[in-house]
Design a protein around this motif. Structure first.
Motif, PDB file in Angstrom:
ATOM      1  N   VAL A  68      42.982  20.570 -23.458  1.00  0.00           N
ATOM      2  CA  VAL A  68      41.559  20.298 -23.643  1.00  0.00           C
ATOM      3  C   VAL A  68      40.728  21.118 -22.672  1.00  0.00           C
ATOM      4  N   PHE A  69      41.154  21.173 -21.380  1.00  0.00           N
ATOM      5  CA  PHE A  69      40.378  21.900 -20.390  1.00  0.00           C
ATOM      6  C   PHE A  69      40.563  23.412 -20.499  1.00  0.00           C
ATOM      7  N   ALA A  70      41.729  23.844 -21.007  1.00  0.00           N
ATOM      8  CA  ALA A  70      41.974  25.279 -21.130  1.00  0.00           C
ATOM      9  C   ALA A  70      41.408  25.858 -22.412  1.00  0.00           C
ATOM     10  N   LYS A  71      41.089  25.010 -23.358  1.00  0.00           N
ATOM     11  CA  LYS A  71      40.603  25.481 -24.649  1.00  0.00           C
ATOM     12  C   LYS A  71      39.203  26.053 -24.506  1.00  0.00           C
ATOM     13  N   ASP A  72      39.000  27.220 -25.086  1.00  0.00           N
ATOM     14  CA  ASP A  72      37.693  27.884 -25.034  1.00  0.00           C
ATOM     15  C   ASP A  72      36.840  27.365 -26.173  1.00  0.00           C
ATOM     16  N   ASN A  73      36.173  26.249 -25.921  1.00  0.00           N
ATOM     17  CA  ASN A  73      35.359  25.615 -26.952  1.00  0.00           C
ATOM     18  C   ASN A  73      34.009  25.290 -26.347  1.00  0.00           C
ATOM     19  N   THR A  74      32.965  25.960 -26.842  1.00  0.00           N
ATOM     20  CA  THR A  74      31.645  25.774 -26.264  1.00  0.00           C
ATOM     21  C   THR A  74      31.041  24.427 -26.624  1.00  0.00           C
ATOM     22  N   ASP A  75      31.628  23.691 -27.592  1.00  0.00           N
ATOM     23  CA  ASP A  75      31.078  22.394 -27.966  1.00  0.00           C
ATOM     24  C   ASP A  75      31.462  21.298 -26.985  1.00  0.00           C
ATOM     25  N   GLN A  76      32.453  21.544 -26.126  1.00  0.00           N
ATOM     26  CA  GLN A  76      32.912  20.506 -25.217  1.00  0.00           C
ATOM     27  C   GLN A  76      32.001  20.459 -24.000  1.00  0.00           C
ATOM     28  N   PHE A  77      31.444  19.263 -23.749  1.00  0.00           N
ATOM     29  CA  PHE A  77      30.570  19.040 -22.607  1.00  0.00           C
ATOM     30  C   PHE A  77      29.516  20.131 -22.493  1.00  0.00           C
ATOM     31  N   SER A  78      28.853  20.412 -23.577  1.00  0.00           N
ATOM     32  CA  SER A  78      27.838  21.462 -23.575  1.00  0.00           C
ATOM     33  C   SER A  78      26.436  20.897 -23.486  1.00  0.00           C
ATOM     34  N   GLU A  79      26.318  19.565 -23.430  1.00  0.00           N
ATOM     35  CA  GLU A  79      24.990  18.970 -23.467  1.00  0.00           C
ATOM     36  C   GLU A  79      24.968  17.707 -22.619  1.00  0.00           C
ATOM     37  N   VAL A  80      23.864  17.518 -21.906  1.00  0.00           N
ATOM     38  CA  VAL A  80      23.666  16.329 -21.081  1.00  0.00           C
ATOM     39  C   VAL A  80      22.665  15.426 -21.798  1.00  0.00           C
ATOM     40  N   VAL A  81      22.993  14.139 -21.889  1.00  0.00           N
ATOM     41  CA  VAL A  81      22.134  13.206 -22.614  1.00  0.00           C
ATOM     42  C   VAL A  81      21.955  11.938 -21.796  1.00  0.00           C
ATOM     43  N   LEU A  82      20.961  11.167 -22.169  1.00  0.00           N
ATOM     44  CA  LEU A  82      20.738   9.823 -21.640  1.00  0.00           C
ATOM     45  C   LEU A  82      21.038   8.821 -22.743  1.00  0.00           C
ATOM     46  N   ILE A  83      21.823   7.786 -22.422  1.00  0.00           N
ATOM     47  CA  ILE A  83      22.073   6.716 -23.379  1.00  0.00           C
ATOM     48  C   ILE A  83      21.713   5.390 -22.738  1.00  0.00           C
ATOM     49  N   GLU A  84      21.294   4.453 -23.563  1.00  0.00           N
ATOM     50  CA  GLU A  84      20.866   3.142 -23.076  1.00  0.00           C
ATOM     51  C   GLU A  84      22.096   2.269 -22.854  1.00  0.00           C
ATOM     52  N   TYR A  85      22.489   2.134 -21.598  1.00  0.00           N
ATOM     53  CA  TYR A  85      23.710   1.401 -21.247  1.00  0.00           C
ATOM     54  C   TYR A  85      23.598   0.968 -19.789  1.00  0.00           C
ATOM     55  N   PRO A  86      24.050  -0.212 -19.399  1.00  0.00           N
ATOM     56  CA  PRO A  86      24.783  -1.231 -20.175  1.00  0.00           C
ATOM     57  C   PRO A  86      23.897  -2.264 -20.854  1.00  0.00           C
ATOM     58  N   LYS A  87      22.564  -2.173 -20.680  1.00  0.00           N
ATOM     59  CA  LYS A  87      21.678  -3.114 -21.351  1.00  0.00           C
ATOM     60  C   LYS A  87      20.392  -2.398 -21.722  1.00  0.00           C
ATOM     61  N   THR A  88      19.582  -3.046 -22.505  1.00  0.00           N
ATOM     62  CA  THR A  88      18.323  -2.462 -22.948  1.00  0.00           C
ATOM     63  C   THR A  88      17.421  -2.196 -21.754  1.00  0.00           C
ATOM     64  N   GLY A  89      16.862  -1.005 -21.705  1.00  0.00           N
ATOM     65  CA  GLY A  89      15.980  -0.629 -20.611  1.00  0.00           C
ATOM     66  C   GLY A  89      16.691   0.025 -19.444  1.00  0.00           C
ATOM     67  N   THR A  90      18.004   0.122 -19.511  1.00  0.00           N
ATOM     68  CA  THR A  90      18.790   0.775 -18.461  1.00  0.00           C
ATOM     69  C   THR A  90      19.463   2.000 -19.053  1.00  0.00           C
ATOM     70  N   TRP A  91      19.274   3.143 -18.414  1.00  0.00           N
ATOM     71  CA  TRP A  91      19.769   4.397 -18.965  1.00  0.00           C
ATOM     72  C   TRP A  91      20.769   5.037 -18.009  1.00  0.00           C
ATOM     73  N   CYS A  92      21.765   5.675 -18.566  1.00  0.00           N
ATOM     74  CA  CYS A  92      22.768   6.365 -17.757  1.00  0.00           C
ATOM     75  C   CYS A  92      22.987   7.766 -18.301  1.00  0.00           C
ATOM     76  N   LEU A  93      23.505   8.618 -17.421  1.00  0.00           N
ATOM     77  CA  LEU A  93      23.725  10.024 -17.740  1.00  0.00           C
ATOM     78  C   LEU A  93      25.095  10.198 -18.375  1.00  0.00           C
ATOM     79  N   GLY A  94      25.162  11.012 -19.433  1.00  0.00           N
ATOM     80  CA  GLY A  94      26.428  11.250 -20.116  1.00  0.00           C
ATOM     81  C   GLY A  94      26.523  12.675 -20.617  1.00  0.00           C
ATOM     82  N   PHE A  95      27.748  13.066 -20.996  1.00  0.00           N
ATOM     83  CA  PHE A  95      28.011  14.407 -21.511  1.00  0.00           C
ATOM     84  C   PHE A  95      28.560  14.295 -22.931  1.00  0.00           C
ATOM     85  N   VAL A  96      28.001  15.076 -23.831  1.00  0.00           N
ATOM     86  CA  VAL A  96      28.444  15.064 -25.219  1.00  0.00           C
ATOM     87  C   VAL A  96      29.771  15.810 -25.315  1.00  0.00           C
TER      88      VAL A  96
END
Length: 238
Positions: A130-158
């Protein structure tokens, strides 16, 4: 603005700027130097530790005739690392030809059939691929998702869109989002979130990783500085 007169009718002396004591000046310079030197020192110590560990394990495996310590009175730091790099390069060259691929395929089948070894071998093999594979789709974007409850946001990688059985079961456009923990980003949670419920950020994956490692103390510049256009004509100073 007019100055307030003193009781004797004269003007008071102008307000003087507060002077900084010698101790405060030295303390400020000390912390400024520590901020510059600390990352360099930590990087050097980590590299020294890794090179020392590699030398300690690789050098004893080298034949005495090829070991420089046989002829010298002192150890050559980094020699084990050089030997390891050369060995891995040769191994990669062998693995790319027909005979090498056949030998590696036989070894892979043998390790995949040993009861206890196959679980560890297959897990680490998939992780390395997985880490050696040359794939630009892996961890190419940073997003915010609402977790662990409504109104609380955390940082994640697609990681990737939902595929296979998960994509067929969920339906719609779901994204696999890896939410790392602070300050150890190697552990975390894999979540599948509706693409409409994520907030896409403009920061890079590297900037997001730095923010997580520092527990939010290192925040990337926003808006990001414009990148120089290589095609733009250079300004000539008079």
């Amino acid at each position: 603005m007019a100055r307030r007169k003193d009781p004797e009718g004269g003007l008071p002396p102008p307000d003087k700027a507060p002077t900084q004591s010698l101790f405060a000046w030295l303390r400020g310079r000390f912390f400024a130097g520590m901020v510059i030197a600390a990352p360099i020192a930590v990087t050097f110590l980590i590299l020294q530790f890794l090179i020392g560990e590699i030398d300690k394990r690789v050098v004893p495996l080298i034949p005495a005739a090829l070991n420089p310590e046989t002829y010298l009175k002192y150890a050559v730091p980094g020699f084990g690392l050089i030997v390891l790099v050369v060995f891995l390069t040769i191994l990669g060259g062998i693995a790319t030809n027909l005979i090498g691929r056949s030998v590696i395929s036989v070894g892979d089948r043998i390790l995949s059939q040993v009861p206890i070894v196959r679980s560890l071998y297959s897990a680490f093999k998939q992780l390395v691929e997985v880490f050696a594979k040359d794939n630009t789709d892996q961890f190419s974007e940073v997003v915010l998702i609402e977790y662990p409850k409504t109104g609380t946001w955390c940082l994640g990688f697609v990681s990737s869109p939902a595929k296979g059985e998960i994509g067929a079961t969920l339906g719609g456009e779901y994204l696999g989002v890896f939410v790392p923990t602070t300050p150890n980003p190697t552990s975390g949670f894999l979540m599948y979130v509706d693409s409409k419920e994520v907030i896409r950020l403009k920061m890079t994956v590297e900037e997001g990783a730095k923010m997580i490692l520092s527990a939010g103390l290192v925040v990337p510049e926003f808006p990001p500085a414009p990148k120089p256009d290589p095609k733009a004509p250079k300004k000539i100073l008079p």
